[in-house]
Design a protein around this motif. Structure first.
Motif, short mmCIF file in Angstrom:
data_model
loop_
_atom_site.label_atom_id
_atom_site.label_comp_id
_atom_site.label_asym_id
_atom_site.label_seq_id
_atom_site.Cartn_x
_atom_site.Cartn_y
_atom_site.Cartn_z
N PHE A 185 21.23 -30.17 56.48
CA PHE A 185 22.36 -29.75 57.31
C PHE A 185 23.11 -30.99 57.79
N TYR A 215 22.56 -28.92 70.10
CA TYR A 215 22.63 -27.85 69.11
C TYR A 215 21.45 -26.90 69.28
N TYR A 255 23.60 -24.79 65.26
CA TYR A 255 24.92 -24.45 65.79
C TYR A 255 25.17 -25.24 67.08
N HIS A 272 23.78 -21.68 55.25
CA HIS A 272 24.85 -21.47 56.23
C HIS A 272 24.34 -21.64 57.66
N GLN A 273 24.76 -22.70 58.29
CA GLN A 273 24.55 -22.97 59.71
C GLN A 273 23.12 -22.79 60.21
#
Length: 369
Positions: free
Chosen positions: A314, A345, A46, A42-43
């Motif tokens: 990712f 990011y 970002y 999960h991430q």
């Protein structure tokens, strides 16, 4: 006569349809490989912000003290400086002490406090100070090269065609204390499978501290990591299973010139190295992955090259219909060029801690040779 003509037309239509079906199947196979499974936590990254940079002809020239520098393929003497903290941009014009040399494929690369302007097809290299932006001729006619990255104030990492073997070879251009140039080639890093040219073609990369060099093949699942003296540290594989380049080569003339006679199967498209992590973009889909993913995002696979492990993957998402054409990492930030925008990011520290051991199961094809 008419009946015969109808039969010929029908036969032609069926033949064309068969060719189209074969093409569609081959295109599917190019992007599909059910032998590996990616991990998507999960991430791990970002989105922080996007900056409009006006043109889509920019490329990453390098970083220095919080600034990103973008070169421009269509305006080789122009740089765009981007402050990654304030988001301010400024335009820079480079001045050369020689303007009589042709520009064919010139690129700017940073090695703080210097910047280098290099064109291996002429060949020449200019060098100047960052901030002054005046460059003097540093090297001319000593070595032809394709790719090049400065790794020291007086050394350049490059790929070239060896005059002895006629194969692509990695090497160094060095300027010694006597102001003489040496060209040092390392013929044992790239390994020939078919012709030693197309089959070993790939991408060079360097870590932000300029101590770790990398090379990944376009057409097979292998990469190499070297130190700044081109000593081989690791030879490892990606999660893909294509161990041999799937290319077709034909001779074009009596002089022995070659070309690809069919579209190759591309395994790896982009690469960058950061600490002990290697980031590789591949458009090959693994098990359970939808082909629609490639319409929405770029897939990046992360490896710990020191441990020879696949860590996770990712996405870098498209902006509109445009996907990232280049990315790089600096000071825990990932920057990506997407059309005429710069996307920045953040990296979540937990995922990019090189000392953290995850104990994920690894595939057999990733083992060293």
């Amino acid at each position: 006569m008419n009946r015969r003509l109808v039969k010929l037309i029908i036969l032609g239509i069926l033949s064309s349809a068969f060719v189209v079906i074969l093409f569609m199947i081959s295109e599917h196979e190019v992007h599909r490989n059910n032998a590996f499974i990616r991990r998507y936590p999960h991430q791990p990254i970002y989105k922080m912000y996007d900056i409009a940079i006006k043109y889509n002809s920019y490329y990453i020239a390098g970083f220095d003290t919080g600034n990103l520098y973008l070169g421009n393929k269509t305006a080789p003497l122009h740089l765009l400086q981007v402050n990654l903290k304030t988001k301010d941009t400024s335009s820079i014009k480079i001045k050369l002490d020689r303007v009589d040399l042709p520009f064919r494929s010139i690129k700017v690369k940073m090695y703080p406090p210097y910047f280098f302007m290099m064109d291996g097809s002429v060949p020449y290299i200019f060098r100047g100070k960052i901030g002054d932006w005046k460059a003097s001729l540093w090297m001319k006619d000593k070595a032809y090269f394709d790719q090049s990255i400065p790794i020291d104030t007086n050394r350049v990492f490059m790929s070239t065609i060896s005059s002895k073997t006629q194969m692509i070879t990695l090497g160094l251009i060095e300027k010694n204390i006597k102001e003489d140039f040496e060209v040092l080639l390392s013929s044992d890093i790239l390994e020939k499978q078919i012709d030693g040219t197309f089959d070993v073609d790939g991408l060079m990369t360097i870590s932000p501290d300029y101590k770790t060099l990398g090379y990944v093949y376009f057409y097979r699942n292998e990469f190499m990591i070297m130190d700044s003296n081109l000593n081989l540290l690791k030879r490892s594989r990606t999660i893909d299973t294509v161990k041999k380049a799937q290319i077709r080569i034909s001779k074009t003339d009596n002089n022995g010139a070659s070309k690809m006679s069919a579209p190759p199967l591309i395994v790896n498209n982009m690469v960058t190295v950061y600490d002990d992590f290697l980031f590789i973009n591949s458009n090959r889909l693994g098990k359970y992955e939808s082909k629609d993913v490639l319409k929405e995002a770029l897939i990046v696979d992360v490896y710990n090259w020191d441990r020879e492990t696949y860590e996770f993957s990712f996405y870098i998402y498209n902006i509109g219909k445009e996907s990232a054409k280049e990315f790089g990492i600096y000071n825990n930030s990932l920057v990506a060029l997407i059309d005429n925008k710069l996307s920045v990011y953040g990296l979540r520290e937990h995922f990019f801690n090189k000392d953290l051991v995850r104990n994920y199961p690894q595939t057999e094809n990733m083992q060293s040779k």
